[in-house]
Write an enzyme that holds these catalytic residues in place. Structure first.
Site, mmCIF file in Angstrom:
data_model
loop_
_atom_site.group_PDB
_atom_site.id
_atom_site.type_symbol
_atom_site.label_atom_id
_atom_site.label_comp_id
_atom_site.label_asym_id
_atom_site.label_seq_id
_atom_site.Cartn_x
_atom_site.Cartn_y
_atom_site.Cartn_z
ATOM 1 N N ASN A 19 -56.043 116.985 107.213
ATOM 2 C CA ASN A 19 -54.839 116.554 106.496
ATOM 3 C C ASN A 19 -53.805 117.658 106.684
ATOM 4 O O ASN A 19 -53.854 118.692 106.014
ATOM 5 C CB ASN A 19 -55.159 116.334 105.014
ATOM 6 N N ARG A 101 -55.211 112.253 108.738
ATOM 7 C CA ARG A 101 -54.250 111.556 107.893
ATOM 8 C C ARG A 101 -52.892 111.619 108.598
ATOM 9 O O ARG A 101 -52.383 112.704 108.881
ATOM 10 C CB ARG A 101 -54.136 112.214 106.524
ATOM 11 N N HIS A 189 -48.342 107.197 100.901
ATOM 12 C CA HIS A 189 -49.497 107.565 100.067
ATOM 13 C C HIS A 189 -50.580 106.480 100.109
ATOM 14 O O HIS A 189 -51.350 106.310 99.172
ATOM 15 C CB HIS A 189 -49.073 107.830 98.606
ATOM 16 N N ARG A 249 -38.015 117.093 97.036
ATOM 17 C CA ARG A 249 -37.298 115.961 97.623
ATOM 18 C C ARG A 249 -36.516 115.207 96.557
ATOM 19 O O ARG A 249 -36.921 115.152 95.393
ATOM 20 C CB ARG A 249 -38.277 115.012 98.315
ATOM 21 N N GLY A 344 -50.260 114.249 88.417
ATOM 22 C CA GLY A 344 -50.795 113.154 87.624
ATOM 23 C C GLY A 344 -52.139 113.454 87.009
ATOM 24 O O GLY A 344 -52.426 113.018 85.893
ATOM 25 N N GLU A 345 -52.974 114.207 87.721
ATOM 26 C CA GLU A 345 -54.321 114.499 87.237
ATOM 27 C C GLU A 345 -54.367 115.664 86.259
ATOM 28 O O GLU A 345 -55.239 115.708 85.387
ATOM 29 C CB GLU A 345 -55.235 114.820 88.423
ATOM 30 N N HIS A 346 -53.440 116.616 86.373
ATOM 31 C CA HIS A 346 -53.609 117.891 85.665
ATOM 32 C C HIS A 346 -52.469 118.265 84.720
ATOM 33 O O HIS A 346 -52.551 119.308 84.074
ATOM 34 C CB HIS A 346 -53.785 119.020 86.686
ATOM 35 N N GLU A 393 -58.324 111.071 99.330
ATOM 36 C CA GLU A 393 -57.791 110.587 100.605
ATOM 37 C C GLU A 393 -58.726 110.905 101.759
ATOM 38 O O GLU A 393 -58.826 110.132 102.723
ATOM 39 C CB GLU A 393 -56.420 111.208 100.851
#
Length: 419
Positions: A19, A101, A189, A249, A344-346, A393
């Site tokens: 990746n 990826r 994504h 971004r 999102g996870e942390h 992923e």
């Protein structure tokens, strides 16, 4: 630096997933001889800080340590480092397949494809659409094609999952010939969303098969609205600049602002690209960092620093909430909201602020569960199931590569210390 112990496994040829980003290369090694393919790799790691003053390397079982990369070709050196570390840990095994990826497959590649010189040349044409990732994945492919020409490589596309989008979601409001030339909304994504489409129904059953929105919030960020586990709408479009505000971004931006920057302030194309991709988003507004966890520590600062920190996080959350509302409208309601990726996870405080502003949809948060990053963070009386699910992923890429037609382990694969 001592190597971590080799992990026991089946003895089959291994699958390596790469990746590649602009400043880091992540890798994971999977054993396809174990069925079903384990979701946890045998080992993984990354080189980060490529091109910077202090690059380092870390992998499972080994603490990160500084490395020296040739300033003239740091990316090639980083790949060579990863290759050397993998070869040193093979313990008589071979690498039989490499999966990459690839962010953009354009309007030609929707399914995983074996890499050859023709495919590589096609994919170079999409570099302007994904300049933060595309050129680096292609560089890795090119190096392996030259040095291990018989080693199968498979490109797995982030745009592929969104091939199910209805045409009305793909169409850009430009003259019709733009659509005929391939200018359209692609979505990104996709490997992350493909994993969510696999794991969410396993964990949450039929709730995930209904009206589901997944929020992939990392340094890049997007939303995907799913119905029946398929993508029906997403926030990223023609490029990975669209949609949500991100770490560096802009996300969606009035094109008139770009015309102004180029015509009135006389910024060149390269300067505008740097501005949109590298100097905007959370970093640009806050002036502090691209990381919400860093910015939030400055919200109570006095003066401009505190104001910019507060405004950056308010705008970041507002854009997420606005787009979730739009996705819920497309879906005709909302049954499930899932957070994934690094932020999102942390980042419980980001999830709390987003969910607080979604109460109109029936979202109610369990504060203790949210603070613990629990798999389910909605309260018992919430009309919407809210979940936190780590993405994977690399596993999706490994599985897709193994299923790619015409791919098999090759006697020309690297292994046992030889080419």
């Amino acid at each position: 630096m001592p190597l971590a112990p080799t992990v026991s496994s089946s003895g089959a040829d291994l699958v390596v997933v790469l990746n590649c980003g602009s400043s880091s290369i992540k890798f994971a090694v999977f054993d396809p001889g174990i069925e079903p393919l384990p979701r946890k790799p045998l080992w993984n790691g990354k080189v980060q800080g490529i091109g910077g003053p202090k690059p380092d390397f870390g992998e499972s079982g080994v603490a990160p340590f500084p490395v020296t990369l040739d300033p003239a070709r740091p990316y090639r050196d980083a790949l060579a480092l990863i290759r050397g570390r993998i070869l040193a840990r093979l313990d008589g095994r071979r690498v039989g397949l490499v999966a990459h990826r690839v962010v953009h497959g354009g309007n030609r590649y929707f399914e995983p494809v074996r890499v050859d010189a023709g495919v590589l040349d096609d994919l170079r044409g999409y570099i302007p659409l994904a300049p933060l990732h595309q050129p680096f994945a292609l560089e890795a492919m090119g190096i392996l094609l030259r040095e291990y020409p018989r080693l199968p490589q498979v490109a797995c596309f982030d745009t592929g999952f969104h091939h199910s989008l209805p045409d009305v979601e793909k169409l850009l409001p430009l003259p019709w010939d733009a659509w005929q030339r391939g200018l359209r909304r692609y979505g990104f994504h996709g490997l992350s969303y493909a994993y969510m489409a696999t794991v969410l129904p396993e964990r949450h059953g039929d709730a995930a098969r209904g009206r589901t929105i997944v929020a992939h919030l990392g340094s890049g960020a997007s939303l995907c609205a799913m119905q029946g586990l398929e993508s029906v709408a997403t926030t990223m479009g023609f490029s990975a600049l669209d949609g949500l505000m991100m770490g560096t971004r802009t996300g969606a931006l009035d094109p008139g602002a770009l015309i102004y920057l180029m015509e009135i302030e006389e910024l060149g194309l390269e300067e505008v690209g740097q501005l949109l991709y590298h100097r905007s988003g959370l970093l640009g507004v806050s002036g502090i960092s691209s990381e919400p966890r860093v910015i939030v520590r400055h919200e109570d600062d006095d003066g401009e620093a505190g104001e910019r920190a507060r405004m950056a996080l308010q705008l970041y959350v507002r854009r997420i909430v606005r787009e979730i509302g739009a996705m819920a409208a497309v879906l005709g309601g909302l049954d499930m909201l899932a957070f994934t990726a690094g932020v999102g996870e942390h980042n419980a405080f980001i999830r709390e602020r987003v969910c607080r502003d979604l109460r109109f949809l029936g979202v109610e948060l369990d504060e203790a569960a949210n603070g613990a990053d629990a798999p389910v963070i909605s309260s018992a009386d919430s009309r919407v199931l809210v979940a936190v699910e780590p993405t994977n992923e690399e596993w999706i890429a490994a599985r897709q590569a193994m299923e790619c037609p015409g791919v098999a382990a090759s006697s020309g694969s690297p292994g046992r210390g030889r080419r």
